[in-house]
Design a protein around this motif. Sequence first.
Motif, short mmCIF file in Angstrom:
data_model
loop_
_atom_site.label_atom_id
_atom_site.label_comp_id
_atom_site.label_asym_id
_atom_site.label_seq_id
_atom_site.Cartn_x
_atom_site.Cartn_y
_atom_site.Cartn_z
N VAL A 165 -22.80 -8.35 36.40
CA VAL A 165 -23.49 -7.86 37.59
C VAL A 165 -24.96 -7.70 37.21
O VAL A 165 -25.28 -6.96 36.28
CB VAL A 165 -22.93 -6.51 38.09
N TRP A 181 -32.04 1.91 37.05
CA TRP A 181 -30.58 1.84 37.17
C TRP A 181 -29.87 2.77 36.19
O TRP A 181 -28.65 2.66 36.01
CB TRP A 181 -30.13 0.41 36.94
N ILE A 241 -21.10 1.48 37.28
CA ILE A 241 -20.58 0.13 37.51
C ILE A 241 -19.91 -0.39 36.24
O ILE A 241 -18.84 -1.00 36.29
CB ILE A 241 -21.72 -0.80 37.96
N ASP A 296 -16.40 0.62 35.52
CA ASP A 296 -15.38 -0.03 36.35
C ASP A 296 -15.01 -1.41 35.83
O ASP A 296 -14.28 -2.14 36.50
CB ASP A 296 -15.87 -0.12 37.80
N TYR A 355 -17.40 -3.91 34.29
CA TYR A 355 -18.40 -4.96 34.46
C TYR A 355 -19.44 -4.90 33.34
O TYR A 355 -19.70 -3.83 32.77
CB TYR A 355 -19.12 -4.80 35.80
N VAL A 376 -23.18 -4.99 32.97
CA VAL A 376 -24.32 -4.79 33.85
C VAL A 376 -25.59 -5.22 33.12
O VAL A 376 -25.86 -4.76 32.01
CB VAL A 376 -24.42 -3.33 34.31
N ARG A 434 -22.72 -11.46 40.34
CA ARG A 434 -22.87 -10.49 41.41
C ARG A 434 -24.24 -9.84 41.22
O ARG A 434 -24.65 -9.57 40.09
CB ARG A 434 -21.76 -9.44 41.33
N LEU A 462 -27.16 -6.87 42.48
CA LEU A 462 -27.60 -5.67 43.18
C LEU A 462 -29.12 -5.63 43.04
O LEU A 462 -29.64 -5.72 41.92
CB LEU A 462 -26.97 -4.42 42.57
N ALA A 466 -23.83 3.71 44.04
CA ALA A 466 -22.83 3.18 43.12
C ALA A 466 -21.48 2.99 43.82
O ALA A 466 -20.79 1.98 43.61
CB ALA A 466 -22.68 4.10 41.91
N VAL A 500 -21.62 -0.04 46.10
CA VAL A 500 -21.64 -1.28 45.32
C VAL A 500 -20.24 -1.60 44.79
O VAL A 500 -19.76 -2.73 44.90
CB VAL A 500 -22.64 -1.17 44.16
N LEU A 501 -19.58 -0.62 44.21
CA LEU A 501 -18.25 -0.87 43.66
C LEU A 501 -17.26 -1.28 44.76
O LEU A 501 -16.41 -2.15 44.55
CB LEU A 501 -17.74 0.37 42.93
N LEU A 556 -18.07 -4.90 45.56
CA LEU A 556 -17.59 -5.80 44.51
C LEU A 556 -16.08 -6.02 44.64
O LEU A 556 -15.59 -7.13 44.47
CB LEU A 556 -17.93 -5.21 43.13
#
Length: 301
Positions: A49, A62, A69, A72, A74, A76, A116, A118, A290, A293-294, A297
């Motif tokens: 991401v 961020w 993120i 979960d 990913y 980043v 992905r 953001l 957040a 976004v999750l 996704l």
Amino acid sequence: MDTPEVREVATRSSSWFPPMLDAPGFEHLIVESHGARIHVATIGEGDPVVLLHGFPAHWWQWRDIAPVIARDGYRVICPDLRGTGWTAADDPRIERETHHQDLLALLDVLRIERARILAHDLGAISANQLAYAHPERVRSLVQLSVPPMFMPFSLKLVGGFRHMPALLWHRRGRSLAGLFDPSHIAHPLPDETIAAYLSPMVRPEVDGAVRRLFRHIAIPVSMQLARGTFARQRLLPPTLAVFGRRDHPWDEPLIRRLCGDLSRHAERYELAFVDDAAHFITDDAPSEVAALVLDWLERTT
């Protein structure tokens, strides 16, 4: 440099000027490609991401969102766009497609076929350029505090560009702290947080890039939007546009009325609005961002 290279650099390395900001869990890379040495902060493991910061920010924008993120599942990736943060370039010129091309190069060097994304504010410009020109490289997109690129212009939106004149005529050494005023942020930031955002301005390359970023990227792309350039194209990657309800003039009734039927312009496009947040939504409401976004996704897997 002809051969792309990725180098890991410790947070406290003496090579950083100014000293690199610290945030738990992040690693720091230098990605060298096409004459640019792009600083990238990364956290987590899994599907990539990419997080593109706004102005006058950098990867540290961020710090509260990327770890959520990452937890979960990913990886980043938070680059500093050319002319900001700790990224450096042999050629100081910045044109309309510069960040877009840097983003493509970054994905190639990191061997990311589809990402992905953001993006906030200025970062959303390059994210949309990529999504329109190379939809095969974008799995999904979330953009913050920026209207859909296909939305028609209205005089009621002029207030959203009130900060532009000062940036177009920015004088070296002039503080940008005034951008974090009550019209742009719902919850005042501590002085040390504003200082952290503005710390790279001590680099002449960053201070000198302010005019170029707005004269050669923000204004030309805004003119494209006003001329309907993007409205004549179709956006293929699924996209979510998020606004703070205190981010005037991007009010929900006006945005929904101007956008009309979203399916006319995009395969899948949704709007979301966050209470008690303004333009700097990542500082006003990091947990809400957040969560949105999750959810996006998961729904666009």
